[in-house]
Structures are given as structure tokens and as C-alpha cells.
Design an enzyme around this catalytic site. Structure first.
Site, PDB file in Angstrom:
ATOM      1  N   SER A 288      41.805  38.899  44.104  1.00  0.00           N
ATOM      2  CA  SER A 288      41.949  40.273  43.626  1.00  0.00           C
ATOM      3  C   SER A 288      40.867  40.544  42.595  1.00  0.00           C
ATOM      4  O   SER A 288      40.409  39.633  41.906  1.00  0.00           O
ATOM      5  CB  SER A 288      43.319  40.430  42.981  1.00  0.00           C
ATOM      6  OG  SER A 288      43.339  41.600  42.203  1.00  0.00           O
ATOM      7  N   SER A 289      40.526  41.825  42.448  1.00  0.00           N
ATOM      8  CA  SER A 289      39.515  42.172  41.444  1.00  0.00           C
ATOM      9  C   SER A 289      40.038  41.993  40.020  1.00  0.00           C
ATOM     10  O   SER A 289      39.258  41.975  39.074  1.00  0.00           O
ATOM     11  CB  SER A 289      39.038  43.610  41.639  1.00  0.00           C
ATOM     12  OG  SER A 289      40.120  44.511  41.494  1.00  0.00           O
ATOM     13  N   CYS A 290      41.363  41.819  39.853  1.00  0.00           N
ATOM     14  CA  CYS A 290      41.881  41.650  38.495  1.00  0.00           C
ATOM     15  C   CYS A 290      41.640  40.251  37.943  1.00  0.00           C
ATOM     16  O   CYS A 290      41.949  39.973  36.792  1.00  0.00           O
ATOM     17  CB  CYS A 290      43.359  42.023  38.419  1.00  0.00           C
ATOM     18  SG  CYS A 290      44.390  41.067  39.504  1.00  0.00           S
TER      19      CYS A 290
ATOM     20  N   HIS B 144      51.710  50.001  42.822  1.00  0.00           N
ATOM     21  CA  HIS B 144      50.429  50.308  42.187  1.00  0.00           C
ATOM     22  C   HIS B 144      50.276  51.831  42.094  1.00  0.00           C
ATOM     23  O   HIS B 144      51.043  52.586  42.680  1.00  0.00           O
ATOM     24  CB  HIS B 144      49.281  49.685  42.972  1.00  0.00           C
ATOM     25  CG  HIS B 144      49.214  48.209  42.823  1.00  0.00           C
ATOM     26  ND1 HIS B 144      49.787  47.355  43.727  1.00  0.00           N
ATOM     27  CD2 HIS B 144      48.659  47.428  41.859  1.00  0.00           C
ATOM     28  CE1 HIS B 144      49.587  46.108  43.323  1.00  0.00           C
ATOM     29  NE2 HIS B 144      48.896  46.121  42.199  1.00  0.00           N
TER      30      HIS B 144
ATOM     31  N   TYR C 225      49.677  36.619  37.105  1.00  0.00           N
ATOM     32  CA  TYR C 225      49.201  36.762  38.489  1.00  0.00           C
ATOM     33  C   TYR C 225      47.758  36.269  38.613  1.00  0.00           C
ATOM     34  O   TYR C 225      47.400  35.550  39.552  1.00  0.00           O
ATOM     35  CB  TYR C 225      49.307  38.238  38.866  1.00  0.00           C
ATOM     36  CG  TYR C 225      48.759  38.603  40.226  1.00  0.00           C
ATOM     37  CD1 TYR C 225      49.494  38.345  41.380  1.00  0.00           C
ATOM     38  CD2 TYR C 225      47.517  39.221  40.356  1.00  0.00           C
ATOM     39  CE1 TYR C 225      49.001  38.705  42.622  1.00  0.00           C
ATOM     40  CE2 TYR C 225      47.024  39.582  41.594  1.00  0.00           C
ATOM     41  CZ  TYR C 225      47.771  39.322  42.728  1.00  0.00           C
ATOM     42  OH  TYR C 225      47.277  39.674  43.958  1.00  0.00           O
TER      43      TYR C 225
ATOM     44  N   LYS D 162      45.931  33.372  40.880  1.00  0.00           N
ATOM     45  CA  LYS D 162      44.840  33.659  41.831  1.00  0.00           C
ATOM     46  C   LYS D 162      43.609  32.810  41.521  1.00  0.00           C
ATOM     47  O   LYS D 162      42.948  32.315  42.441  1.00  0.00           O
ATOM     48  CB  LYS D 162      44.485  35.152  41.793  1.00  0.00           C
ATOM     49  CG  LYS D 162      45.512  36.041  42.487  1.00  0.00           C
ATOM     50  CD  LYS D 162      45.499  35.796  43.987  1.00  0.00           C
ATOM     51  CE  LYS D 162      46.542  36.620  44.721  1.00  0.00           C
ATOM     52  NZ  LYS D 162      46.699  36.206  46.131  1.00  0.00           N
TER      53      LYS D 162
HETATM   54  P1  GDP Z   1      46.121  47.752  37.661  1.00  0.00           P
HETATM   55  O1  GDP Z   1      44.923  48.217  38.423  1.00  0.00           O
HETATM   56  O2  GDP Z   1      46.339  46.302  37.729  1.00  0.00           O
HETATM   57  O3  GDP Z   1      46.099  48.259  36.234  1.00  0.00           O
HETATM   58  O4  GDP Z   1      47.446  48.341  38.364  1.00  0.00           O
HETATM   59  P2  GDP Z   1      48.109  49.758  38.660  1.00  0.00           P
HETATM   60  O5  GDP Z   1      47.621  50.285  39.958  1.00  0.00           O
HETATM   61  O6  GDP Z   1      49.586  49.519  38.541  1.00  0.00           O
HETATM   62  O7  GDP Z   1      47.679  50.741  37.476  1.00  0.00           O
HETATM   63  C1  GDP Z   1      46.411  51.325  37.411  1.00  0.00           C
HETATM   64  C2  GDP Z   1      46.364  52.394  36.336  1.00  0.00           C
HETATM   65  O8  GDP Z   1      47.118  53.528  36.773  1.00  0.00           O
HETATM   66  C3  GDP Z   1      46.959  51.985  34.980  1.00  0.00           C
HETATM   67  O9  GDP Z   1      46.148  52.529  33.964  1.00  0.00           O
HETATM   68  C4  GDP Z   1      48.328  52.670  35.001  1.00  0.00           C
HETATM   69  O10 GDP Z   1      48.825  52.933  33.706  1.00  0.00           O
HETATM   70  C5  GDP Z   1      47.985  53.965  35.727  1.00  0.00           C
HETATM   71  N1  GDP Z   1      49.140  54.683  36.294  1.00  0.00           N
HETATM   72  C6  GDP Z   1      49.386  56.007  36.146  1.00  0.00           C
HETATM   73  N2  GDP Z   1      50.523  56.363  36.721  1.00  0.00           N
HETATM   74  C7  GDP Z   1      51.040  55.250  37.297  1.00  0.00           C
HETATM   75  C8  GDP Z   1      52.228  54.992  38.061  1.00  0.00           C
HETATM   76  O11 GDP Z   1      53.065  55.861  38.300  1.00  0.00           O
HETATM   77  N3  GDP Z   1      52.392  53.700  38.511  1.00  0.00           N
HETATM   78  C9  GDP Z   1      51.479  52.716  38.248  1.00  0.00           C
HETATM   79  N4  GDP Z   1      51.686  51.476  38.746  1.00  0.00           N
HETATM   80  N5  GDP Z   1      50.366  52.929  37.515  1.00  0.00           N
HETATM   81  C10 GDP Z   1      50.156  54.178  37.037  1.00  0.00           C
END
Ligand code: GDP
Length: 311
Positions: free
Chosen positions: A109-111, A181, A138, A142
């Protein structure tokens, strides 16, 4: 070149990534795909995995099984994310080697990259700085998976490759608001807000973080190319090369879904890493590029959601 009748085990075939790989492999004419439901094979169980591989002896293994989740789930359940992922990947990678798999593709993953990695992030940024705390468990799993594949390559000459996809979306994504996500979450929120005729939709964080999004069918096509042409244990990034802010993503999703209310920001929720854009020059040099623009991909995913998840 892969033989169309080679036995290919796709671990995690019910997930978003595994199911996209199965669709792609089938459409390319691969006829000997091996899959197992979770109820028949628990990948966390080492003896069950060893027995399965000894019986089936797949020639190619795609490891798309993992415990995954969005920023909140990762932050709330570090034990499960660390332990289950280590178990699954240790079992599958070891059994693949011991039963003569000629190639294995491990999905990272890119994380995995440091929180403040240079942008766009080159593969060489791995382990060059501290990680983002919200998904550290996580990520540590990975990184251990990458290192295990590289160890098998170095010590035993195994052709085990590791692929780092950017943030993915598409059919079979998780649309549960607590564990999903961002893209799937906002699709659902926009759909429900529209259906209820709400005037506002609440988005987590500040809207400022930037993310890169790739449709999972594009990832599957990249993985096929890498299975055919990439034989290095050095990790390789898969992305589209462009990122957008969470605010822009929310606006785009509202447009596609047809919700015209306002956005509200819940700043009690974490932003996570400020920016995550992959440097994809290594993959581009192999001749691959994505084919699904973000707006089209979101529209397709919304159709899938309407057909499969909307009540
Ligand atoms: P990340 O890429 O590992 O940070 O995973 P996410 O896809 O869960 O979150 C990406 C970004 O989207 C973060 O800055 C979250 O705070 C934002 N975000 C905004 N609204 C939402 C939501 O409803 N769900 C999630 N999962 N993230 C959200």
C-alpha cells in the site's frame, strides 16, 4: 509470458482487489484460477494454509487477502490490523515458497511510506522516516510482508514481487461508514443525503489532505503486466500520477451523485497524512498507464453501489 492454463491462486478473491484481479484474469483467458472462501480456508491458520498449498501447489500466487480499513478502523484496532495481516502474509508467503510457486505478487500500500515523504513518493522513500501514526500497525505488517518477499528472493532466489498501490476504489469496496475509506464513504453519504433531501453533508477532517485515487480495474491491469514482465524484488508503485484534495473529492462526488447541499467539516476526526501521491515513473517505463479517469470511475462505482448496496 504466463501460460493461460497455469494454476493461479488469488488469495482474497472476495475483496475489492482480489475480485478485480479475478475479473481481469478471466477476461484475459486464464482458465485455471484457484480461489477459496474464508469459510473453507482461514488464511490466518498456518496449518490449514500449509495443507492447502501442499494439496493444490499453485504455480502463481497473488496475495490480495488482508485486513483493511479506513483511517478510523486502523486507528481504533491496531492489534487486529497488525496480528491478522502478519499471520495471513507469513502463512501464504512461506507456503508458496515451500510448495514451489514460481511467482508471487504481494500487495502492499502507498501508506507504507513515511508521513513526510517527498512528493510524489519514489519507491526509495521506504523506511526513510517516521510513519503516520493513524495506520502504523497496518503499515508495519505490510513492510514486514515486503521484507519477507525480499528475503525469499535474496536467500532462496524466489521470484516474489511487491506492488504498492495508491488509494483504491471501485466495485466491492467497503461502504460501511465506520470502516470504509474516504471515497466509498463519501459516495454513500452523498447518496443518502440526496435521498433524504438533507441540506448538508459532513466530511471528516479539514478537507486539506491530498490523496491519489486509482480505480481497482486499473490496478488489476497493472498487476497483470507486472506478473508477466516484472521480476525484481524491489517494490514498485502503482498509481495514476495525480492527486486531489479531500475537499475537491467531496465536491466531485456530490456532482456525480447529484447532491447539491453544503459540505460541513468534522475536525474532531483525523486528517491523517497530509499528502500521498506516488511517483509512478518506474511503472510508466514498463509501458503502463491508467485508463479510467476519476470522474468516470466514480460514476461507475456509484452505479455499482446503487445496484448492490443502496437500500
Ligand atoms: P488514509 O488515506 O489512510 O488517510 O484513509 P482514508 O481514505 O480513510 O482517509 C483519507 C482522508 O479522507 C482523511 O483525511 C480522512 O479524514 C478524510 N475523510 C473525510 N471524510 C471521510 C469519511 O467519511 N471516511 C473516511 N474514511 N475518511 C474521510
Amino acid at each position: 509470458m504466463m501460460d493461460k492454463s497455469e494454476k493461479i491462486f488469488v488469495a482474497g478473491h472476495h475483496g475489492m482487489v482480489g475480485s478485480a484481479l479475478v475479473r481481469r484474469l478471466k477476461s484475459e483467458g486464464f482458465s485455471n484460477l484457484l480461489v477459496r472462501d474464508r469459510s473453507k480456508l482461514d488464511l490466518r491458520d498456518d496449518s490449514a494454509v500449509a495443507k492447502f498449498f501442499a494439496e493444490e501447489k499453485p504455480s502463481v500466487v497473488i496475495l490480495a487477502a488482508a485486513k483493511v480499513g479506513g483511517i478510523k478502523a486502523n486507528n481504533d484496532f491496531p492489534v487486529e490490523f497488525l496480528l491478522e495481516n502478519l499471520r495471513i502474509q507469513n502463512n501464504v508467503i512461506q507456503a508458496a515458497y515451500e510448495n514451489g510457486a514460481r511467482k508471487l505478487l504481494f500487495l502492499g500500500s502507498s501508506c507504507i511510506y513515511p508521513k513526510f515523504a517527498p512528493q510524489p513518493i519514489p519507491e526509495t522513500a521506504l523506511l526513510s522516516g517516521p510513519l503516520e501514526p493513524t495506520n502504523e500497525a497496518y503499515v508495519i505488517a505490510k513492510i514486514a510482508g515486503i521484507k519477507l518477499c525480499q528475503a525469499y528472493a535474496r536467500e532462496y532466489d524466489a521470484n516474489f514481487i511487491s506492488v504498492m498501490p495508491t488509494n483504491l476504489y471501485g466495485p466491492n469496496d467497503n461502504f460501511d461508514l465506520e470502516t470504509s475509506h474516504v471515497l466509498a464513504a463519501l459516495l454513500r453519504k452523498a447518496h443518502e443525503a440526496k435521498t433524504r433531501k438533507d441540506r448538508k453533508l459532513t466530511v471528516w477532517g479539514s478537507g486539506k489532505p491530498r490523496r491519489e485515487f486509482l480505480h481497482v480495474d486499473d490496478l488489476a491491469s497493472a498487476c497483470l503486466l507486472l506478473l508477466e514482465k516484472y521480476d525484481s524484488s524491489e517494490i514498485i508503485n502503482v498509481g495514476c500520477g495525480e492527486d486531489i484534495s479531500i475537499r475537491e473529492l467531496a465536491e466531485l462526488i456530490c456532482e456525480v451523485v447529484g447532491f447539491d447541499g453544503d459540505l460541513a467539516w468534522d475536525v474532531t476526526k483525523p486528517d491523517g497524512t497530509p499528502r500521498k501521491l506516488l511517483d509512478v515513473s518506474k511503472l510508466r517505463a514498463l509501458g503502463w498507464k491508467p485508463s479510467i479517469p476519476l470522474r468516470d470511475g466514480i460514476a461507475r462505482t456509484y452505479e455499482w453501489f446503487l445496484a448492490n448496496c443502496a437500500r
